[in-house]
Design a protein around this motif. Sequence first.
Motif, PDB file in Angstrom:
ATOM      1  N   LEU A  68     -10.233  -3.510   9.509  1.00  0.00           N
ATOM      2  CA  LEU A  68     -10.884  -4.616  10.207  1.00  0.00           C
ATOM      3  C   LEU A  68      -9.907  -5.746  10.524  1.00  0.00           C
ATOM      4  O   LEU A  68      -9.024  -6.058   9.721  1.00  0.00           O
ATOM      5  CB  LEU A  68     -12.020  -5.182   9.348  1.00  0.00           C
ATOM      6  N   SER A 112     -16.703  -7.114   5.906  1.00  0.00           N
ATOM      7  CA  SER A 112     -16.124  -8.098   6.818  1.00  0.00           C
ATOM      8  C   SER A 112     -14.756  -8.490   6.293  1.00  0.00           C
ATOM      9  O   SER A 112     -14.574  -8.614   5.079  1.00  0.00           O
ATOM     10  CB  SER A 112     -16.983  -9.367   6.892  1.00  0.00           C
ATOM     11  N   CYS A 113     -13.832  -8.705   7.209  1.00  0.00           N
ATOM     12  CA  CYS A 113     -12.510  -9.186   6.826  1.00  0.00           C
ATOM     13  C   CYS A 113     -12.515 -10.706   6.869  1.00  0.00           C
ATOM     14  O   CYS A 113     -12.660 -11.305   7.930  1.00  0.00           O
ATOM     15  CB  CYS A 113     -11.449  -8.634   7.769  1.00  0.00           C
ATOM     16  N   GLU A 144     -13.805  -9.775  11.676  1.00  0.00           N
ATOM     17  CA  GLU A 144     -14.586  -8.619  12.121  1.00  0.00           C
ATOM     18  C   GLU A 144     -15.514  -8.119  11.002  1.00  0.00           C
ATOM     19  O   GLU A 144     -15.152  -8.149   9.830  1.00  0.00           O
ATOM     20  CB  GLU A 144     -13.637  -7.498  12.545  1.00  0.00           C
ATOM     21  N   ARG A 145     -16.709  -7.654  11.382  1.00  0.00           N
ATOM     22  CA  ARG A 145     -17.703  -7.124  10.451  1.00  0.00           C
ATOM     23  C   ARG A 145     -18.141  -5.748  10.937  1.00  0.00           C
ATOM     24  O   ARG A 145     -18.332  -5.547  12.140  1.00  0.00           O
ATOM     25  CB  ARG A 145     -18.914  -8.057  10.390  1.00  0.00           C
ATOM     26  N   GLU A 146     -18.312  -4.813   9.999  1.00  0.00           N
ATOM     27  CA  GLU A 146     -18.707  -3.453  10.356  1.00  0.00           C
ATOM     28  C   GLU A 146     -19.783  -2.944   9.398  1.00  0.00           C
ATOM     29  O   GLU A 146     -19.518  -2.731   8.216  1.00  0.00           O
ATOM     30  CB  GLU A 146     -17.487  -2.536  10.296  1.00  0.00           C
TER      31      GLU A 146
END
Length: 184
Positions: A113, A141-142, A117-119
């Motif tokens: 990430l 999330s980073c 950014e969130r995944e």
Amino acid sequence: MREVRWASVEGEGIEHLAFDAHEDGVLVESAVVGQRYGKAYGLYYRLRCDPRWRVTYAWLKIVGGAELELHGDGEGRWRDGHGLMLSTIEGCIDIDIAATPFTNTLPIRRLQLAEGEREPIPVAYISTPELQVTRVEQAYSCVELNREYRYEGIFRQFTANMRVDEDGLVIDYPTLFTRLPRLR
């Protein structure tokens, strides 16, 4: 080969993990002694990942109890130790073993990430000490690249920011685990 130890913050427990990452993949062996929901257990587990940090093999054994073997193809298809397809966790690339902070390293390294950014991802969650496998929704999330990540257990409304080291191994996981000083 690198070795690390974590202590449980929420009760009695310690983990000793040996970790070896090289160009053709990652090997992990670990022993955990702990308790969950008032039940003491000893857990030994072994994992293999491909170079992209996708789990291809997991073997877990509760001392005096359950055993679990999983084979993954890195694309979200899983088989048990008898070769049977596990459709309930299809689409899950990562596993999350409840007893260890190590399995947070898997999506942290795999997702790569960017800061901010969130995944959201489906994960094969392995309860301890029962070793029951269920599909759950999580997100990573980073917060600060290669230093801090946020974990969201969407399935249980739990969020924590974890500090990690240069290998993506957890240093501090508030309310759950903290890494012990390096062995001398």
